[in-house]
Motif scaffolding. Structure first.
Motif, mmCIF file in Angstrom:
data_model
loop_
_atom_site.group_PDB
_atom_site.id
_atom_site.type_symbol
_atom_site.label_atom_id
_atom_site.label_comp_id
_atom_site.label_asym_id
_atom_site.label_seq_id
_atom_site.Cartn_x
_atom_site.Cartn_y
_atom_site.Cartn_z
ATOM 1 N N UNK A 249 5.707 11.263 5.361
ATOM 2 C CA UNK A 249 6.730 11.726 4.407
ATOM 3 C C UNK A 249 6.162 11.810 2.987
ATOM 4 N N UNK A 250 5.259 10.886 2.665
ATOM 5 C CA UNK A 250 4.643 10.870 1.330
ATOM 6 C C UNK A 250 3.468 11.848 1.212
ATOM 7 N N UNK A 251 3.130 12.480 2.344
ATOM 8 C CA UNK A 251 1.992 13.414 2.409
ATOM 9 C C UNK A 251 0.670 12.737 2.036
ATOM 10 N N UNK B 264 0.811 -1.217 0.000
ATOM 11 C CA UNK B 264 0.000 0.000 0.000
ATOM 12 C C UNK B 264 0.842 1.263 0.000
ATOM 13 N N UNK B 265 1.941 1.255 0.759
ATOM 14 C CA UNK B 265 2.800 2.448 0.826
ATOM 15 C C UNK B 265 3.570 2.652 -0.482
ATOM 16 N N UNK B 266 4.015 1.546 -1.096
ATOM 17 C CA UNK B 266 4.697 1.649 -2.401
ATOM 18 C C UNK B 266 3.722 2.167 -3.460
ATOM 19 N N UNK C 280 -5.569 12.183 -7.442
ATOM 20 C CA UNK C 280 -6.013 11.077 -6.586
ATOM 21 C C UNK C 280 -5.429 11.199 -5.179
ATOM 22 N N UNK C 281 -6.301 11.106 -4.187
ATOM 23 C CA UNK C 281 -5.874 11.176 -2.789
ATOM 24 C C UNK C 281 -5.820 9.758 -2.218
ATOM 25 N N UNK C 282 -5.016 9.574 -1.172
ATOM 26 C CA UNK C 282 -4.774 8.242 -0.624
ATOM 27 C C UNK C 282 -5.175 8.167 0.843
ATOM 28 N N UNK C 283 -5.931 7.117 1.173
ATOM 29 C CA UNK C 283 -6.208 6.791 2.573
ATOM 30 C C UNK C 283 -5.684 5.375 2.816
ATOM 31 N N UNK C 284 -4.715 5.258 3.719
ATOM 32 C CA UNK C 284 -4.214 3.946 4.113
ATOM 33 C C UNK C 284 -5.125 3.406 5.219
ATOM 34 N N UNK C 285 -5.556 2.154 5.065
ATOM 35 C CA UNK C 285 -6.380 1.511 6.089
ATOM 36 C C UNK C 285 -5.621 0.262 6.541
ATOM 37 N N UNK C 286 -5.205 0.231 7.803
ATOM 38 C CA UNK C 286 -4.293 -0.825 8.244
ATOM 39 C C UNK C 286 -4.655 -1.401 9.601
ATOM 40 N N UNK C 287 -4.136 -2.587 9.863
ATOM 41 C CA UNK C 287 -4.280 -3.222 11.176
ATOM 42 C C UNK C 287 -3.166 -2.760 12.098
ATOM 43 N N UNK C 288 -2.078 -2.248 11.501
ATOM 44 C CA UNK C 288 -0.852 -2.036 12.258
ATOM 45 C C UNK C 288 -0.617 -0.583 12.668
ATOM 46 N N UNK C 289 -0.440 -0.370 13.973
ATOM 47 C CA UNK C 289 -0.101 0.970 14.474
ATOM 48 C C UNK C 289 1.418 1.074 14.583
ATOM 49 N N UNK C 290 2.102 0.914 13.454
ATOM 50 C CA UNK C 290 3.568 0.924 13.469
ATOM 51 C C UNK C 290 4.092 2.313 13.131
ATOM 52 N N UNK C 291 4.899 2.888 14.018
ATOM 53 C CA UNK C 291 5.411 4.243 13.790
ATOM 54 C C UNK C 291 6.145 4.404 12.462
ATOM 55 N N UNK C 292 6.908 3.352 12.070
ATOM 56 C CA UNK C 292 7.664 3.437 10.815
ATOM 57 C C UNK C 292 6.763 3.609 9.610
ATOM 58 N N UNK C 293 5.668 2.853 9.586
ATOM 59 C CA UNK C 293 4.715 2.954 8.488
ATOM 60 C C UNK C 293 4.067 4.346 8.462
ATOM 61 N N UNK C 294 3.686 4.818 9.649
ATOM 62 C CA UNK C 294 3.032 6.127 9.720
ATOM 63 C C UNK C 294 3.987 7.239 9.291
ATOM 64 N N UNK D 270 1.392 6.698 -6.793
ATOM 65 C CA UNK D 270 0.277 7.628 -7.027
ATOM 66 C C UNK D 270 0.759 9.068 -6.880
ATOM 67 N N UNK D 271 1.541 9.319 -5.829
ATOM 68 C CA UNK D 271 2.038 10.676 -5.573
ATOM 69 C C UNK D 271 2.998 11.123 -6.687
ATOM 70 N N UNK D 272 3.862 10.202 -7.109
ATOM 71 C CA UNK D 272 4.835 10.545 -8.160
ATOM 72 C C UNK D 272 4.140 10.806 -9.495
#
Length: 201
Positions: A95-97, A62-64, A76-90, A69-71
């Motif tokens: 960073x990708x805005x 999803x992040x890739x 198009x806007x992006x909403x990430x929907x995840x199970x993981x509350x991982x600081x690195x992912x957030x 999409x951003x590049x």
């Protein structure tokens, strides 16, 4: 009408999301896929307003996908929907805005509100995720260890890292070994995964 594409590999969840969104008068699901590569093709074809992306989908995460999409530079806007509350992912999402970052256990009303807010130009992050970012650990790795792990993550072999950083084979191996030890893991791949999870590379 808000045009949405959903990329989620869990069939039941994807079906439920699609059904719920279709009940809304102002939302239209224009595509749904189970992997990142298929999602990218649908996004290029449909040019949706919003993409709902799970992080851990096959082929392209999803992040890739969000980065692609951003590049591409469309609207198009992006909403990430995840199970993981991982600081690195957030951190990567920030960073990708990316416009939205939600946990899957949020109520459906929260998701619907997030879609509408993002459409208006706002950013939405689940409270628990924002808290996780503040709890982000200090990076235990040195700059060189971080650099070597980042290159390994990009698929470079030890030999290629040696050439890229103009170091000796032994020095690169020492950096990798030290990083593995600090992260409390056993292999190079485990070290990469843990460093990504923590937001250090």
């Amino acid at each position: 009408m808000i045009r949405v594409v959903i990329a989620e590999d869990q069939k039941m969840l994807r079906g439920a999301l699609t059904s719920l969104l279709k009940l809304e008068d102002d939302i239209e699901v224009v595509g749904e896929t189970e992997d990142g590569q298929a999602a990218w093709e649908v996004i290029k074809k449909c040019q949706p307003d919003i993409c709902l992306l799970d992080i851990e989908i096959p082929f392209i995460t999803g992040l890739e996908l969000a980065e692609k999409i951003k590049k591409a530079g469309g609207s198009t806007k992006v909403i990430i929907v995840t199970t993981f509350a991982r600081p690195g992912y957030l951190q990567k999402a920030i960073d990708l805005q990316i416009e939205g970052y939600l946990l899957k256990d949020e109520p459906i009303d929260f998701l619907l509100e997030a879609i509408r807010k993002v459409m208006k130009g706002e950013r939405v992050i689940s409270t628990d995720l924002a808290a996780a970012l503040f709890l982000k650990e200090k990076n235990l790795l040195t700059d060189r260890e971080t650099e070597v792990l980042r290159l390994a993550k990009d698929g470079l072999t030890t030999k290629a890292i040696v050439k890229t950083l103009f170091l000796t084979d032994g020095t690169v191996r020492n950096y990798l070994s030290s990083a593995i030890q600090k992260l409390g893991v056993e292999t190079r791949q485990q070290a990469i995964d843990k460093a990504v999870e923590k937001g250090w590379i």
